[in-house]
Design a protein around this motif. Sequence first.
Motif, short mmCIF file in Angstrom:
data_model
loop_
_atom_site.label_atom_id
_atom_site.label_comp_id
_atom_site.label_asym_id
_atom_site.label_seq_id
_atom_site.Cartn_x
_atom_site.Cartn_y
_atom_site.Cartn_z
N HIS B 95 -4.04 -8.00 31.57
CA HIS B 95 -3.01 -7.74 30.58
C HIS B 95 -1.90 -8.77 30.64
N GLN B 96 -1.22 -8.93 29.51
CA GLN B 96 -0.08 -9.84 29.48
C GLN B 96 1.00 -9.40 30.47
N HIS B 97 1.30 -8.11 30.44
CA HIS B 97 2.29 -7.59 31.36
C HIS B 97 1.56 -6.99 32.56
N GLY B 154 7.40 -11.79 39.00
CA GLY B 154 6.49 -11.69 37.84
C GLY B 154 5.20 -12.47 38.06
N GLY B 155 5.34 -13.69 38.60
CA GLY B 155 4.15 -14.52 38.83
C GLY B 155 3.23 -13.91 39.87
N MET B 156 3.84 -13.33 40.93
CA MET B 156 3.02 -12.68 41.97
C MET B 156 2.30 -11.46 41.42
N GLN B 157 3.01 -10.69 40.59
CA GLN B 157 2.38 -9.51 39.98
C GLN B 157 1.18 -9.93 39.15
N GLN B 158 1.36 -11.04 38.40
CA GLN B 158 0.25 -11.49 37.56
C GLN B 158 -0.94 -11.92 38.43
N LEU B 172 -17.52 -11.01 32.90
CA LEU B 172 -16.76 -11.31 31.69
C LEU B 172 -15.32 -10.83 31.87
N VAL B 173 -14.39 -11.72 31.66
CA VAL B 173 -12.98 -11.37 31.81
C VAL B 173 -12.27 -11.53 30.47
N PHE B 174 -11.60 -10.48 30.05
CA PHE B 174 -10.76 -10.55 28.86
C PHE B 174 -9.33 -10.79 29.32
N MET B 175 -8.64 -11.76 28.72
CA MET B 175 -7.26 -12.01 29.12
C MET B 175 -6.37 -12.04 27.89
N ASP B 176 -5.30 -11.26 27.96
CA ASP B 176 -4.35 -11.20 26.85
C ASP B 176 -3.08 -11.93 27.28
N GLU B 177 -2.87 -13.12 26.77
CA GLU B 177 -1.68 -13.91 27.11
C GLU B 177 -1.41 -13.92 28.62
N THR B 179 -0.59 -16.07 30.74
CA THR B 179 0.53 -16.86 31.26
C THR B 179 1.82 -16.60 30.48
N GLY B 180 1.75 -15.67 29.51
CA GLY B 180 2.93 -15.38 28.71
C GLY B 180 4.03 -14.77 29.57
N GLY B 181 5.25 -15.11 29.29
CA GLY B 181 6.37 -14.51 30.01
C GLY B 181 6.59 -15.06 31.41
N LEU B 182 5.79 -16.04 31.83
CA LEU B 182 6.00 -16.64 33.15
C LEU B 182 6.66 -18.00 32.95
N ASP B 183 7.48 -18.41 33.91
CA ASP B 183 8.10 -19.72 33.72
C ASP B 183 7.07 -20.82 33.98
N VAL B 184 7.36 -22.02 33.48
CA VAL B 184 6.30 -23.04 33.38
C VAL B 184 5.68 -23.44 34.72
#
Lengths: 227, 258
Positions: B95-97, B154-158, B172-177, B179-184
Amino acid sequence: MIELENVSKTFTLHNQGAAVIEVLTDVSFSIKPGECVALTGASGAGKSTLMRMIYGNYKAQSGAIKVGGVDLVTAAPRQIIQLRREHLGYVSQFLRVVPRVPTLDVVAEPLLALGTPEDQAKARAATLLSDLNIPQGLWGLSPTTFSGGEQQRVNIARGFAHTYPAMLLDEPTASLDPKNREVVLQLIEQAKARGAAIAGIFHDAAARDRVCDREIDVTCFTPVAAA
Amino acid sequence: MRDTALLSVRGLAKHYGAHIGCTDVTFDLFPGEVMGIVGESGSGKSTLLNCLAGHLDPDHGEVFFDTRAEGLRDTIQMSEPGRRMLGRTDWAFVHQHARDGLRMGVSAGGNVGERLMAVGARNYADIRTQAEDWLQRVEIDTTRIDDRPTTFSGGMQQRLQIARNLVTGPRLVFMDEPTGGLDVSVQARLLDLLRGLVRNMGLSAIIVTHDLAVVRLLADRLMVMKSGRVVEAGLTDQVLDDPQHPYTQLLVSSVLQV
């Protein structure tokens, strides 16, 4: 190894009044194994466009572009990916990498993607990097912070890591000092000697004369109306 | 080259009343392929992803998955327990979040171990060893194994969410955004990690994102969506370097150059 038949390319710019730009028309030529061909012509003649079409990242409107028997005009994405992994290498002018990945891994990656054991892939990468005079102290760092010339040499090392039967070289000797230029020319000569078919863009006339067997002037494929 | 698609999607459509969520989506994903789906907000990319992963019921169409036991099966017609089993074994959803994909009240190790237990692992020591191994793979200090994800950045949670998803060796992995919401700088690290995992585990993945730089680095293929429809599809660098559809041209030319 590389065969083009009646290939044409137009760009349609939908957001600029649907302007249609004809870039190349009726391109036909072939490159045999062990042969290096220079694509020549003035800036804007379509040399890079032609090269990108052979690599498959520009779409040809018609004709056939065959590399190792695969027609890039009609092939499915996964066929093109397999072709690029195994048979078709491309040394572009720009290094595009995931930030943070060490230089040694960047160079070894094409071999790892082929399933080469990690120690062999890294040994080959190390040889290329030292041949191209990248100081060993930099191998563990990401090339994103390197100078332009260093990045280009990393890009060349990566491009020559696997012995592709077909190669595309976009200005491989540009911005290199004489010592490194010589290393790159030797790499090209070695690739030819093992039977690679090569198409290249060389603005460096002396380099072109040394490694290329013949020249193809891209201007002769420029549509008359545009010329 | 294997000719059996891992996922085969035919005429998939989802409507929200009169509004089109996504429609007429047809594609094949082959083993080891990573496909990106791009488009602006509201283009239907997340709807499509959720229909593919069985989180939403599509109105029309078929989603065939090459199951280990029985070969190609239409996952939409499959029983709910069957689909849930797939969701725990061969499929993973990032998930994105991260908090949508993690159990925030359970320790990091527990989050990873829970998925193993869901597929039958019972030996506590083994589960803990595997959890430690996965925390290392996603670069989380193993001394944090008993800490709850609420104490993570946030990055560790992801990264923990990715470990939780990949521990059962999905295909098969589905990914929704992802890297969204993480700093570069954190994004770069995650991209590097994902690329390595995809290559080493031979995963197939479908990644929804609006970030064209992310798909260029991660995806072999690209689908561009607009107003619920796929307007262009092909090899990632071909779609980005020589876009054919007016919308893709607009999308590519709108990216700020860094």
